[in-house]
Design a protein around this motif. Structure first.
Motif, PDB file in Angstrom:
ATOM      1  N   ASP A 171       2.101  -5.363  -9.149  1.00  0.00           N
ATOM      2  CA  ASP A 171       2.179  -5.341 -10.608  1.00  0.00           C
ATOM      3  C   ASP A 171       2.494  -6.719 -11.175  1.00  0.00           C
ATOM      4  O   ASP A 171       2.206  -6.998 -12.338  1.00  0.00           O
ATOM      5  CB  ASP A 171       3.292  -4.384 -11.074  1.00  0.00           C
ATOM      6  CG  ASP A 171       2.953  -2.943 -10.798  1.00  0.00           C
ATOM      7  OD1 ASP A 171       1.824  -2.530 -11.120  1.00  0.00           O
ATOM      8  OD2 ASP A 171       3.822  -2.221 -10.254  1.00  0.00           O
ATOM      9  N   SER A 172       3.114  -7.564 -10.365  1.00  0.00           N
ATOM     10  CA  SER A 172       3.552  -8.865 -10.884  1.00  0.00           C
ATOM     11  C   SER A 172       3.716  -9.863  -9.742  1.00  0.00           C
ATOM     12  O   SER A 172       3.796  -9.480  -8.573  1.00  0.00           O
ATOM     13  CB  SER A 172       4.886  -8.710 -11.622  1.00  0.00           C
ATOM     14  OG  SER A 172       5.898  -8.328 -10.706  1.00  0.00           O
ATOM     15  N   VAL A 173       3.770 -11.132 -10.113  1.00  0.00           N
ATOM     16  CA  VAL A 173       3.985 -12.182  -9.123  1.00  0.00           C
ATOM     17  C   VAL A 173       4.843 -13.270  -9.763  1.00  0.00           C
ATOM     18  O   VAL A 173       4.735 -13.527 -10.965  1.00  0.00           O
ATOM     19  CB  VAL A 173       2.627 -12.730  -8.614  1.00  0.00           C
ATOM     20  CG1 VAL A 173       1.805 -13.345  -9.730  1.00  0.00           C
ATOM     21  CG2 VAL A 173       2.794 -13.754  -7.496  1.00  0.00           C
ATOM     22  N   THR A 174       5.734 -13.870  -8.979  1.00  0.00           N
ATOM     23  CA  THR A 174       6.531 -14.983  -9.504  1.00  0.00           C
ATOM     24  C   THR A 174       5.735 -16.278  -9.363  1.00  0.00           C
ATOM     25  O   THR A 174       5.021 -16.481  -8.370  1.00  0.00           O
ATOM     26  CB  THR A 174       7.885 -15.120  -8.790  1.00  0.00           C
ATOM     27  OG1 THR A 174       7.666 -15.318  -7.393  1.00  0.00           O
ATOM     28  CG2 THR A 174       8.757 -13.891  -9.000  1.00  0.00           C
ATOM     29  N   VAL A 175       5.858 -17.145 -10.369  1.00  0.00           N
ATOM     30  CA  VAL A 175       5.055 -18.367 -10.443  1.00  0.00           C
ATOM     31  C   VAL A 175       5.958 -19.541 -10.834  1.00  0.00           C
ATOM     32  O   VAL A 175       6.863 -19.392 -11.663  1.00  0.00           O
ATOM     33  CB  VAL A 175       3.914 -18.171 -11.475  1.00  0.00           C
ATOM     34  CG1 VAL A 175       3.188 -19.470 -11.767  1.00  0.00           C
ATOM     35  CG2 VAL A 175       2.922 -17.127 -10.974  1.00  0.00           C
ATOM     36  N   ALA A 176       5.712 -20.701 -10.239  1.00  0.00           N
ATOM     37  CA  ALA A 176       6.490 -21.913 -10.536  1.00  0.00           C
ATOM     38  C   ALA A 176       5.845 -22.659 -11.696  1.00  0.00           C
ATOM     39  O   ALA A 176       4.620 -22.722 -11.781  1.00  0.00           O
ATOM     40  CB  ALA A 176       6.550 -22.808  -9.299  1.00  0.00           C
ATOM     41  N   ASP A 218       0.832  -1.206   0.000  1.00  0.00           N
ATOM     42  CA  ASP A 218       0.000   0.000   0.000  1.00  0.00           C
ATOM     43  C   ASP A 218       0.870   1.261   0.000  1.00  0.00           C
ATOM     44  O   ASP A 218       0.588   2.226  -0.723  1.00  0.00           O
ATOM     45  CB  ASP A 218      -0.918   0.025   1.239  1.00  0.00           C
ATOM     46  CG  ASP A 218      -2.045  -0.996   1.145  1.00  0.00           C
ATOM     47  OD1 ASP A 218      -2.241  -1.570   0.049  1.00  0.00           O
ATOM     48  OD2 ASP A 218      -2.704  -1.247   2.172  1.00  0.00           O
ATOM     49  N   TYR A 219       1.913   1.238   0.805  1.00  0.00           N
ATOM     50  CA  TYR A 219       2.819   2.390   0.888  1.00  0.00           C
ATOM     51  C   TYR A 219       3.474   2.658  -0.466  1.00  0.00           C
ATOM     52  O   TYR A 219       3.557   3.804  -0.920  1.00  0.00           O
ATOM     53  CB  TYR A 219       3.882   2.147   1.960  1.00  0.00           C
ATOM     54  CG  TYR A 219       4.764   3.352   2.196  1.00  0.00           C
ATOM     55  CD1 TYR A 219       4.308   4.452   2.917  1.00  0.00           C
ATOM     56  CD2 TYR A 219       6.059   3.404   1.667  1.00  0.00           C
ATOM     57  CE1 TYR A 219       5.107   5.573   3.111  1.00  0.00           C
ATOM     58  CE2 TYR A 219       6.867   4.513   1.854  1.00  0.00           C
ATOM     59  CZ  TYR A 219       6.380   5.596   2.578  1.00  0.00           C
ATOM     60  OH  TYR A 219       7.174   6.705   2.763  1.00  0.00           O
ATOM     61  N   LEU A 220       3.915   1.583  -1.104  1.00  0.00           N
ATOM     62  CA  LEU A 220       4.535   1.722  -2.425  1.00  0.00           C
ATOM     63  C   LEU A 220       3.542   2.271  -3.450  1.00  0.00           C
ATOM     64  O   LEU A 220       3.855   3.212  -4.191  1.00  0.00           O
ATOM     65  CB  LEU A 220       5.063   0.360  -2.901  1.00  0.00           C
ATOM     66  CG  LEU A 220       6.410  -0.070  -2.325  1.00  0.00           C
ATOM     67  CD1 LEU A 220       6.668  -1.552  -2.598  1.00  0.00           C
ATOM     68  CD2 LEU A 220       7.545   0.763  -2.950  1.00  0.00           C
ATOM     69  N   ASN A 221       2.347   1.702  -3.482  1.00  0.00           N
ATOM     70  CA  ASN A 221       1.369   2.132  -4.480  1.00  0.00           C
ATOM     71  C   ASN A 221       0.918   3.580  -4.259  1.00  0.00           C
ATOM     72  O   ASN A 221       0.647   4.307  -5.212  1.00  0.00           O
ATOM     73  CB  ASN A 221       0.169   1.183  -4.492  1.00  0.00           C
ATOM     74  CG  ASN A 221       0.488  -0.119  -5.222  1.00  0.00           C
ATOM     75  OD1 ASN A 221       1.344  -0.145  -6.107  1.00  0.00           O
ATOM     76  ND2 ASN A 221      -0.188  -1.189  -4.853  1.00  0.00           N
ATOM     77  N   GLN A 222       0.850   3.998  -2.999  1.00  0.00           N
ATOM     78  CA  GLN A 222       0.408   5.362  -2.709  1.00  0.00           C
ATOM     79  C   GLN A 222       1.509   6.397  -2.945  1.00  0.00           C
ATOM     80  O   GLN A 222       1.255   7.490  -3.439  1.00  0.00           O
ATOM     81  CB  GLN A 222      -0.086   5.461  -1.260  1.00  0.00           C
ATOM     82  CG  GLN A 222      -1.499   4.913  -1.078  1.00  0.00           C
ATOM     83  CD  GLN A 222      -1.769   4.447   0.341  1.00  0.00           C
ATOM     84  OE1 GLN A 222      -1.115   4.896   1.285  1.00  0.00           O
ATOM     85  NE2 GLN A 222      -2.715   3.542   0.495  1.00  0.00           N
ATOM     86  N   ASN A 223       2.730   6.037  -2.593  1.00  0.00           N
ATOM     87  CA  ASN A 223       3.802   7.033  -2.616  1.00  0.00           C
ATOM     88  C   ASN A 223       4.734   6.936  -3.816  1.00  0.00           C
ATOM     89  O   ASN A 223       5.300   7.935  -4.236  1.00  0.00           O
ATOM     90  CB  ASN A 223       4.619   6.936  -1.323  1.00  0.00           C
ATOM     91  CG  ASN A 223       3.783   7.275  -0.117  1.00  0.00           C
ATOM     92  OD1 ASN A 223       3.581   8.444   0.174  1.00  0.00           O
ATOM     93  ND2 ASN A 223       3.256   6.253   0.557  1.00  0.00           N
ATOM     94  N   TYR A 224       4.908   5.736  -4.327  1.00  0.00           N
ATOM     95  CA  TYR A 224       5.832   5.554  -5.446  1.00  0.00           C
ATOM     96  C   TYR A 224       5.202   4.659  -6.518  1.00  0.00           C
ATOM     97  O   TYR A 224       5.685   3.570  -6.802  1.00  0.00           O
ATOM     98  CB  TYR A 224       7.163   4.955  -4.947  1.00  0.00           C
ATOM     99  CG  TYR A 224       7.778   5.720  -3.800  1.00  0.00           C
ATOM    100  CD1 TYR A 224       8.382   6.965  -4.027  1.00  0.00           C
ATOM    101  CD2 TYR A 224       7.749   5.221  -2.498  1.00  0.00           C
ATOM    102  CE1 TYR A 224       8.933   7.689  -2.977  1.00  0.00           C
ATOM    103  CE2 TYR A 224       8.302   5.945  -1.442  1.00  0.00           C
ATOM    104  CZ  TYR A 224       8.886   7.175  -1.689  1.00  0.00           C
ATOM    105  OH  TYR A 224       9.431   7.895  -0.654  1.00  0.00           O
ATOM    106  N   PRO A 225       4.095   5.145  -7.097  1.00  0.00           N
ATOM    107  CA  PRO A 225       3.376   4.306  -8.071  1.00  0.00           C
ATOM    108  C   PRO A 225       4.206   3.998  -9.326  1.00  0.00           C
ATOM    109  O   PRO A 225       3.850   3.112 -10.091  1.00  0.00           O
ATOM    110  CB  PRO A 225       2.138   5.153  -8.421  1.00  0.00           C
ATOM    111  CG  PRO A 225       2.520   6.555  -8.081  1.00  0.00           C
ATOM    112  CD  PRO A 225       3.447   6.459  -6.916  1.00  0.00           C
TER     113      PRO A 225
END
Lengths: 270, 270
Positions: free
Chosen positions: B118-123, B80-87
């Protein structure tokens, strides 16, 4: 829980049923949604109604993570409830985790220590040092994905790698890992005929078998190809049991479905 | 975030640095432990001190799950902090998830919708239907494990399967999946020389490259073998940056380490 204790439970209850607690708020009885923690209330009712018919419960973490912090709290309450009230149940965190060594160790801590699950499912792609941190925990079991129940299993798992299908290579290789006696393996019921060859590599290991019921796997075939001298099977059913009905009688109906499977299992065990 | 936006960020900041937020309470500055949410306070300080030097942050979920509900809350506060402050930052949930279709869909919902990564790592082990549910989310990226940075990568990933190493088979096969243009791939810096051959299969895709720093990979080699016309690289450093110091000046020291990498990157980009 030791494997010996698990085998005793199977003999006592005449059941090798594992019930998958994959809670979807859109599928649970609507009257539960008014409660403060519908996920836990649903699980509690299902567990109370079925515990004498099964030897294992398996929450899949995806269904809890999908509800964020609330879901995670419901998972914690569910495992606490199981450990406090039904410590004879073999609990499985179906998490399919796996990461580099020190990071896998954090997952192992989360599921074995903090949540006190008996076992956790782990993905093999990252190899030995991604799995061994789970195997360090004494009295705990690590359930390695071998041949999964979905269609995508044929994308990579059945490729021939060094003259052997990848899933067999995974199983054979894992036998050489430290504390490998604590390994169990996931093999889908939808591929029951593969179990015979798997049994040649790991005659003694327990297999967790999803895919009976909603996914179309046959219990009888799983038994035929997969059983060993001490049964060696945990057969999972999720949706077929927990969503048997969505009215006030949902837990009763879930029990009826679990009972059908347990009775079938009792016959096979006899 | 679109790939075009990510490329613009890289050009503007002269950096393709991703900072791994792998928070271990035993390694963070002791003075933070008195705060109510030390994990978040640590992340916030690191992010505030480094955001102009990197284009991406990557919390590994294992480190948060290891602290149960509190850890999960700290992860939520961090994103949340990242998305609000450093989108403008490209956020990666390093979760290495993967399950049968409907279940993978729950993980995708958790990370893409609820947490808004924005993304997720997947096996990749469970194949197509375990990955495609992630690819359904528009504007999101799925980062598939290909060749990981650990020793265990040589257990299965480099086996020859149908005349091709498994990791290459994974990459080649995944190109045929629905919405595969949203795929990125994990390739460890410790195996930089493999990048040249990988680039022949996926010349245009972004690669997430862990293993520079503490794990011994070389930034220059990664650049040499792995870059493409639009850079196409996100190089991750975790421990080397975030645990640069454990005193009151920890964030300042983290910035110094990030700056070293950013300056090296600026030279390569020039």
């Amino acid at each position: 829980m030791t494997t010996t204790q698990l085998i005793q439970q199977i003999q006592t209850k005449k059941s090798f049923l594992c019930i998958g607690l994959d809670v979807d708020l859109e599928k649970i009885p609507p009257h539960l949604l008014a409660s403060e923690d519908p996920i836990f209330e649903f699980n509690k009712a299902i567990i109370d109604a079925t515990h004498d018919l099964c030897v294992s419960y398996k929450p899949n973490t995806a269904f809890y993570e999908a509800y964020g912090v609330k879901g995670w709290m419901a998972l914690q309450r569910t495992i606490d409830y199981l450990n406090q009230n039904y410590p004879e149940q073999f609990t499985i965190a179906d998490a399919k985790r796996g990461d580099i060594g020190n990071t896998s160790g954090r997952y192992a801590k989360a599921f074995f220590e903090d949540m006190a699950f008996d076992s956790v499912t782990v993905a093999p792609y990252m190899g030995k040092d991604s799995v061994e941190p789970f195997l360090e925990f004494e009295g705990k079991h690590t359930i390695l994905l071998a041949l999964t129940s979905n269609e995508g299993a044929f994308d990579f798992q059945t490729l021939t790698c060094d003259n052997q299908e990848l899933y067999k290579k995974v199983i054979a290789t894992s036998k050489g890992w430290k504390n490998s006696q604590q390994l169990m393996y996931v093999v889908g019921a939808t591929k029951a005929e593969y179990l015979a060859e798997i049994r040649q590599i790991i005659p003694d290991s327990f297999l967790l078998v999803p895919g009976v019921g909603a996914q179309g796997g046959s219990l009888e075939e799983v038994w035929h190809y997969g059983k060993n001298d001490s049964v060696g099977l945990l057969v999972n059913s999720s949706r077929g049991i927990i969503y048997a009905a969505s009215g006030l009688d949902f837990a009763e109906k879930a029990r009826e479905e679990a009972l059908k499977l347990q009775q079938e299992m009792a016959k096979l065990l006899a």
